[in-house]
Design a protein around this motif. Sequence first.
Motif, mmCIF file in Angstrom:
data_model
loop_
_atom_site.group_PDB
_atom_site.id
_atom_site.type_symbol
_atom_site.label_atom_id
_atom_site.label_comp_id
_atom_site.label_asym_id
_atom_site.label_seq_id
_atom_site.Cartn_x
_atom_site.Cartn_y
_atom_site.Cartn_z
ATOM 1 N N ILE A 283 -84.147 -64.224 5.580
ATOM 2 C CA ILE A 283 -83.332 -65.177 5.190
ATOM 3 C C ILE A 283 -82.801 -66.158 6.220
ATOM 4 O O ILE A 283 -82.260 -67.283 6.044
ATOM 5 C CB ILE A 283 -82.262 -64.836 4.060
ATOM 6 N N GLU A 284 -82.647 -65.364 7.513
ATOM 7 C CA GLU A 284 -81.866 -66.031 8.592
ATOM 8 C C GLU A 284 -83.038 -67.289 8.983
ATOM 9 O O GLU A 284 -82.581 -68.151 9.433
ATOM 10 C CB GLU A 284 -81.849 -65.182 9.624
ATOM 11 N N GLY A 285 -84.306 -67.197 8.536
ATOM 12 C CA GLY A 285 -84.976 -68.120 8.765
ATOM 13 C C GLY A 285 -85.367 -69.437 7.810
ATOM 14 O O GLY A 285 -86.019 -70.056 7.908
ATOM 15 N N ILE A 286 -84.466 -69.267 6.933
ATOM 16 C CA ILE A 286 -84.834 -70.017 5.681
ATOM 17 C C ILE A 286 -83.376 -70.994 5.716
ATOM 18 O O ILE A 286 -82.316 -70.508 5.360
ATOM 19 C CB ILE A 286 -84.704 -69.457 4.192
ATOM 20 N N ASP A 287 -83.385 -72.248 6.139
ATOM 21 C CA ASP A 287 -82.396 -73.079 6.233
ATOM 22 C C ASP A 287 -81.824 -73.808 4.931
ATOM 23 O O ASP A 287 -82.698 -73.651 3.991
ATOM 24 C CB ASP A 287 -82.779 -74.401 6.929
ATOM 25 N N GLY A 288 -80.565 -73.350 4.684
ATOM 26 C CA GLY A 288 -79.932 -73.590 3.692
ATOM 27 C C GLY A 288 -79.259 -72.234 2.864
ATOM 28 O O GLY A 288 -78.912 -72.301 1.633
ATOM 29 N N LEU A 289 -79.943 -71.047 3.262
ATOM 30 C CA LEU A 289 -79.606 -69.676 2.631
ATOM 31 C C LEU A 289 -79.153 -69.080 3.658
ATOM 32 O O LEU A 289 -79.458 -68.807 4.719
ATOM 33 C CB LEU A 289 -80.989 -69.065 2.130
ATOM 34 N N ASP A 310 -76.968 -73.409 -0.100
ATOM 35 C CA ASP A 310 -76.480 -74.630 0.349
ATOM 36 C C ASP A 310 -77.500 -75.829 -0.177
ATOM 37 O O ASP A 310 -78.525 -75.956 0.535
ATOM 38 C CB ASP A 310 -76.187 -74.817 2.047
ATOM 39 N N LYS A 311 -77.074 -76.672 -1.155
ATOM 40 C CA LYS A 311 -77.979 -77.327 -1.770
ATOM 41 C C LYS A 311 -78.202 -78.681 -0.699
ATOM 42 O O LYS A 311 -79.543 -79.066 -0.565
ATOM 43 C CB LYS A 311 -77.447 -78.195 -2.974
ATOM 44 N N GLU A 312 -77.527 -78.983 0.292
ATOM 45 C CA GLU A 312 -77.679 -79.921 1.197
ATOM 46 C C GLU A 312 -78.907 -79.805 2.195
ATOM 47 O O GLU A 312 -79.705 -80.370 2.617
ATOM 48 C CB GLU A 312 -76.540 -80.610 1.876
ATOM 49 N N LYS A 313 -78.988 -78.311 2.302
ATOM 50 C CA LYS A 313 -80.080 -77.882 3.572
ATOM 51 C C LYS A 313 -81.296 -77.291 2.728
ATOM 52 O O LYS A 313 -82.482 -77.564 3.178
ATOM 53 C CB LYS A 313 -79.221 -76.716 4.242
ATOM 54 N N TYR A 314 -81.052 -76.741 1.430
ATOM 55 C CA TYR A 314 -82.041 -75.949 0.901
ATOM 56 C C TYR A 314 -82.931 -76.944 -0.109
ATOM 57 O O TYR A 314 -84.074 -76.590 -0.298
ATOM 58 C CB TYR A 314 -81.409 -74.923 0.179
ATOM 59 N N VAL A 380 -89.946 -61.316 -3.307
ATOM 60 C CA VAL A 380 -88.751 -62.321 -3.446
ATOM 61 C C VAL A 380 -88.550 -63.337 -2.170
ATOM 62 O O VAL A 380 -88.287 -64.498 -2.372
ATOM 63 C CB VAL A 380 -87.479 -61.185 -3.554
ATOM 64 N N ILE A 381 -88.718 -62.735 -1.064
ATOM 65 C CA ILE A 381 -88.604 -63.452 0.172
ATOM 66 C C ILE A 381 -89.867 -64.858 0.014
ATOM 67 O O ILE A 381 -89.440 -65.856 0.254
ATOM 68 C CB ILE A 381 -88.704 -62.496 1.268
ATOM 69 N N ALA A 382 -90.827 -64.135 -0.156
ATOM 70 C CA ALA A 382 -91.986 -65.617 -0.220
ATOM 71 C C ALA A 382 -91.514 -66.464 -1.129
ATOM 72 O O ALA A 382 -91.645 -67.646 -1.012
ATOM 73 C CB ALA A 382 -93.370 -64.786 -0.700
ATOM 74 N N LYS A 383 -90.893 -66.089 -2.617
ATOM 75 C CA LYS A 383 -90.455 -67.387 -3.459
ATOM 76 C C LYS A 383 -89.125 -67.991 -3.020
ATOM 77 O O LYS A 383 -89.128 -69.288 -2.990
ATOM 78 C CB LYS A 383 -89.895 -66.715 -4.461
ATOM 79 N N LEU A 384 -88.503 -67.277 -2.246
ATOM 80 C CA LEU A 384 -87.157 -68.263 -1.571
ATOM 81 C C LEU A 384 -87.611 -69.089 -0.514
ATOM 82 O O LEU A 384 -86.953 -70.054 -0.638
ATOM 83 C CB LEU A 384 -86.243 -66.986 -0.773
ATOM 84 N N LYS A 385 -88.854 -68.527 0.232
ATOM 85 C CA LYS A 385 -89.208 -69.669 1.117
ATOM 86 C C LYS A 385 -90.009 -70.756 0.248
ATOM 87 O O LYS A 385 -89.816 -71.942 0.660
ATOM 88 C CB LYS A 385 -90.223 -68.970 2.036
ATOM 89 N N GLU A 386 -90.543 -70.473 -0.504
ATOM 90 C CA GLU A 386 -91.655 -71.215 -1.286
ATOM 91 C C GLU A 386 -90.665 -72.458 -1.966
ATOM 92 O O GLU A 386 -91.067 -73.700 -2.023
ATOM 93 C CB GLU A 386 -92.340 -70.654 -2.490
ATOM 94 N N PHE A 387 -89.655 -72.146 -2.643
ATOM 95 C CA PHE A 387 -88.738 -72.909 -3.509
ATOM 96 C C PHE A 387 -88.052 -73.942 -2.317
ATOM 97 O O PHE A 387 -87.277 -74.881 -3.138
ATOM 98 C CB PHE A 387 -87.857 -72.292 -4.356
ATOM 99 N N LYS A 388 -87.914 -73.879 -1.112
ATOM 100 C CA LYS A 388 -87.142 -74.714 -0.350
ATOM 101 C C LYS A 388 -87.730 -76.164 -0.399
ATOM 102 O O LYS A 388 -88.839 -76.263 -0.297
ATOM 103 C CB LYS A 388 -87.076 -74.271 0.995
ATOM 104 N N ARG A 389 -86.806 -77.071 -0.620
ATOM 105 C CA ARG A 389 -87.387 -78.364 -0.704
ATOM 106 C C ARG A 389 -87.307 -79.126 0.622
ATOM 107 O O ARG A 389 -86.088 -79.016 1.320
ATOM 108 C CB ARG A 389 -86.453 -79.268 -1.667
#
Length: 389
Positions: A283-289, A310-314, A380-389
Amino acid sequence: MKTIGLSLPNLAVEPVLENLRECLESGWVSTGGRFISEFESKMKNYVKCVDAVGLQSGTAGLHTSLRVFGVDKNQEVLAPTLTFIAAVNPITYLGAEPVFIGCDHSLCMDPNLIEKFCSENCEMIDGTLYNKKTGKAIKVLVVVHVFGNMADMERIMEIAEKYNLIVLEDATEALGTYYTEGKYAGKYAGTIGHAGVYSFNANKIITTGGGGMVVSNDQEFLDKIRFLSVQAKTDPLYFIHDEIGYNYRMLNLQAALGTDQLDRLESFIETKIKNFKKYEEAIEGIDGLTLVPFNENNRANHWFYSVVVDKEKYGLNKDELLLELVNSNIQTRPIWGLIHQQKSYLNHESSGTEVAEWYYDRVLNIPCSSNLTDEEADYVIAKLKEFKR
């Protein structure tokens, strides 16, 4: 991918079946039987306290504890707003009123806010703290170790001593958490205040299906809890009851499961810590989480993992992300509705709730079972990465 549960029980069938078979064959399936005392003994030895009393729920433990502490309709009780409502409702069972205190960035009660409320909103009269606004006495503070993270007990106990407050630890989520440094090094959550309560609900780190436990170093206090939990039988043979009691005693069937679960607790915590670190690194590598960290001065049991969105970043807010995860068969939930905003408590006093409200708007809990597999965590991690806009 099958649905990945948020916090599932981790049950070993064979040893539990042997225990349950003994209960069934002996007929000891209710509030008597050897497994209750065995479970209580194991618990007191594990957390290093004088004794433990098994009850039917953590809520029952909080209720009876507050009653033995003398909480009544003429009092208020300090309690957190960021918690499950079961930590607060027992206060009202006794006719008292909760006063809600906000949290710090550990999600636990902020000792600075406790101190501020006591010093600015209250006064000491003959050794008792009184709310200047209502004139009601405040004698008890309920502190919750949220998601297994230890509240700042050093500061809280100092404040409690200053204002002559009894501290009841709701450690229902924190079995196995202990200080590794400082004044209370080696002390477990639930054993620092005047009494502590644990829960063994199905989603807790160990489970008996339901059930709870009260611990303390005050044997007289625990004897009273045990007495009240069996309908306050002054004379069990002739059914003499000199007080109003409760049907709160733990079942032998529950304890038969609990004895095995407690033996496996340390392995559960080891797995939870490993999975938390896996999530944290990813998650450290997913901006906004970001993951809410556990305090460094204790060995937390890592019961729940909390992601700040963080909606602004994620690109999604926590509610939008929750929906995406649920639609991907990942069980996820927000933190509880803040208690001072619940319909039943809207008219109760609250103080310093801004940080709690900030986290309520941004936090999701993600799968954290002690039997979570690497494959499930990777999904779970893959989906957290996938859903980032």
